[in-house]
Design an enzyme around this catalytic site. Sequence first.
Site, PDB file in Angstrom:
ATOM      1  CG  ASP A  87      -1.606   1.126   1.321  1.00 49.96           C
ATOM      2  OD1 ASP A  87      -2.318   1.650   0.480  1.00 49.96           O
ATOM      3  OD2 ASP A  87      -1.906   1.788   2.458  1.00 49.96           O
ATOM      4  CB  SER A  88       0.231   4.712  -0.728  1.00 50.65           C
ATOM      5  OG  SER A  88      -0.835   4.888   0.129  1.00 50.65           O
ATOM      6  CE1 TYR A 114       3.342   5.999  -2.903  1.00 53.04           C
ATOM      7  CE2 TYR A 114       2.602   4.443  -4.318  1.00 53.04           C
ATOM      8  CZ  TYR A 114       3.532   4.850  -3.310  1.00 53.04           C
ATOM      9  OH  TYR A 114       4.763   3.958  -3.258  1.00 53.04           O
ATOM     10  N   GLY A 115      -2.430   9.297  -3.691  1.00 54.09           N
ATOM     11  CA  GLY A 115      -3.696   9.883  -4.521  1.00 54.09           C
ATOM     12  C   GLY A 115      -3.601  11.220  -4.872  1.00 54.09           C
ATOM     13  CB  CYS A 170      -2.770   1.080  -2.497  1.00 54.56           C
ATOM     14  SG  CYS A 170      -2.839   2.662  -2.889  1.00 54.56           S
ATOM     15  CG  ASN A 171      -8.843   1.519  -3.104  1.00 52.42           C
ATOM     16  OD1 ASN A 171     -10.047   1.004  -3.403  1.00 52.42           O
ATOM     17  ND2 ASN A 171      -8.704   1.474  -1.744  1.00 52.42           N
ATOM     18  CB  THR A 172      -4.116   5.433  -5.463  1.00 55.55           C
ATOM     19  OG1 THR A 172      -5.202   5.976  -4.527  1.00 55.55           O
ATOM     20  CG2 THR A 172      -3.464   6.344  -6.154  1.00 55.55           C
ATOM     21  CD  GLU A 200      -2.190  10.617   5.976  1.00 50.76           C
ATOM     22  OE1 GLU A 200      -1.619  11.886   5.887  1.00 50.76           O
ATOM     23  OE2 GLU A 200      -1.958  10.052   5.176  1.00 50.76           O
ATOM     24  CB  CYS A 254      -9.763   5.771  -0.089  1.00 47.66           C
ATOM     25  SG  CYS A 254      -8.178   6.620   0.783  1.00 47.66           S
ATOM     26  CB  THR A 255      -6.141   2.089   2.320  1.00 44.33           C
ATOM     27  OG1 THR A 255      -5.352   3.163   1.897  1.00 44.33           O
ATOM     28  CG2 THR A 255      -5.772   0.950   1.143  1.00 44.33           C
ATOM     29  CG  HIS A 256      -6.214   6.921   4.803  1.00 44.40           C
ATOM     30  ND1 HIS A 256      -5.400   6.351   3.797  1.00 44.40           N
ATOM     31  CD2 HIS A 256      -5.525   7.814   5.551  1.00 44.40           C
ATOM     32  CE1 HIS A 256      -4.247   6.851   4.036  1.00 44.40           C
ATOM     33  NE2 HIS A 256      -4.224   7.544   5.080  1.00 44.40           N
TER      34      HIS A 256
HETATM   35  N1  DGL Z   1      -3.940   4.090  -0.020  1.00 46.61           N
HETATM   36  C1  DGL Z   1      -4.667   4.799  -0.865  1.00 46.61           C
HETATM   37  C2  DGL Z   1      -5.831   4.379  -1.428  1.00 46.61           C
HETATM   38  O1  DGL Z   1      -6.340   3.452  -0.932  1.00 46.61           O
HETATM   39  C3  DGL Z   1      -4.874   6.310   0.153  1.00 46.61           C
HETATM   40  C4  DGL Z   1      -3.846   7.070   0.620  1.00 46.61           C
HETATM   41  C5  DGL Z   1      -2.916   7.789  -0.593  1.00 46.61           C
HETATM   42  O2  DGL Z   1      -3.337   8.601  -1.022  1.00 46.61           O
HETATM   43  O3  DGL Z   1      -1.956   7.308  -0.657  1.00 46.61           O
HETATM   44  O4  DGL Z   1      -6.290   4.943  -2.352  1.00 46.61           O
END
Ligand code: DGL
Length: 227
Positions: A13-14, A45-46, A76-78, A156, A188-190
């Site tokens: 993941d990011s 990363y987003g 990670c979705n992104t 965060e 998104c993972t958050h």
């Molecule tokens: N892990 C990213 C996602 O799932 C979210 C955090 C990021 O922007 O890196 O899209």
Amino acid sequence: MTELQNRPIGVFDSGIGGLTVVRALMERLPLENLIYYGDTARVPYGVKSRATIAAYSAQIVEYLLAQRVKALVIACNTIAAVAGDAIRQQAQGLPVLDVISAGAQAALHTSKNHHIAVIATNTTVNSNAYARAIHAQNPDTLVRTQATPLLVPLVEEGWLDHEVTRLTVREYLKPLLVDDIDTLVLGCTHFPLLKPLIGKEAQNVALVDSAITTAEATAQALAQAGL
Ligand code: DGL
């Protein structure tokens, strides 16, 4: 057990958000070894360009392949949205699972009126990856996507039950709720960390958190591959 079966699964993941997927994997596949790569040095990363995300992801995958993993899980979705295809090519035939495929599948199973909404980072929304994954299976589904960039920094900051977060979520959900959605993908993972708050703002809407479905898809892929 063959040497191949004994190898670990690489999850990445990011940042640390993908640990929700790790937890689900540990529950579903308790005997597996996992290597988790969270790119905390370069998160988020987003908001980065597609080229940057692709380059960073290729480095992570190179590292995990060097650890001799038997499968890769993109938590990670992104990354899944913009680099999923490139990662599958780089993976040299290893099973590659990702949160978007699993989340799209879960949303289709959950929705009764075929009105699905997705909240995610700008990059994930602009890629249209969720709509493509959902429409590939059911083209008649209404898919509404909403970029919710303010939510990542709020999470965060630890403002999981804060008035500012509640108002931000309410504002983002307004246009989605008008479309009578019955399912909301936390793309998104958050966002699973905001489940209680989002649940209050989107009553009568089912929330899809793809961690569990990703773990299930991983279990199936490993079984199919004899791994
Ligand atoms: N892990 C990213 C996602 O799932 C979210 C955090 C990021 O922007 O890196 O899209």
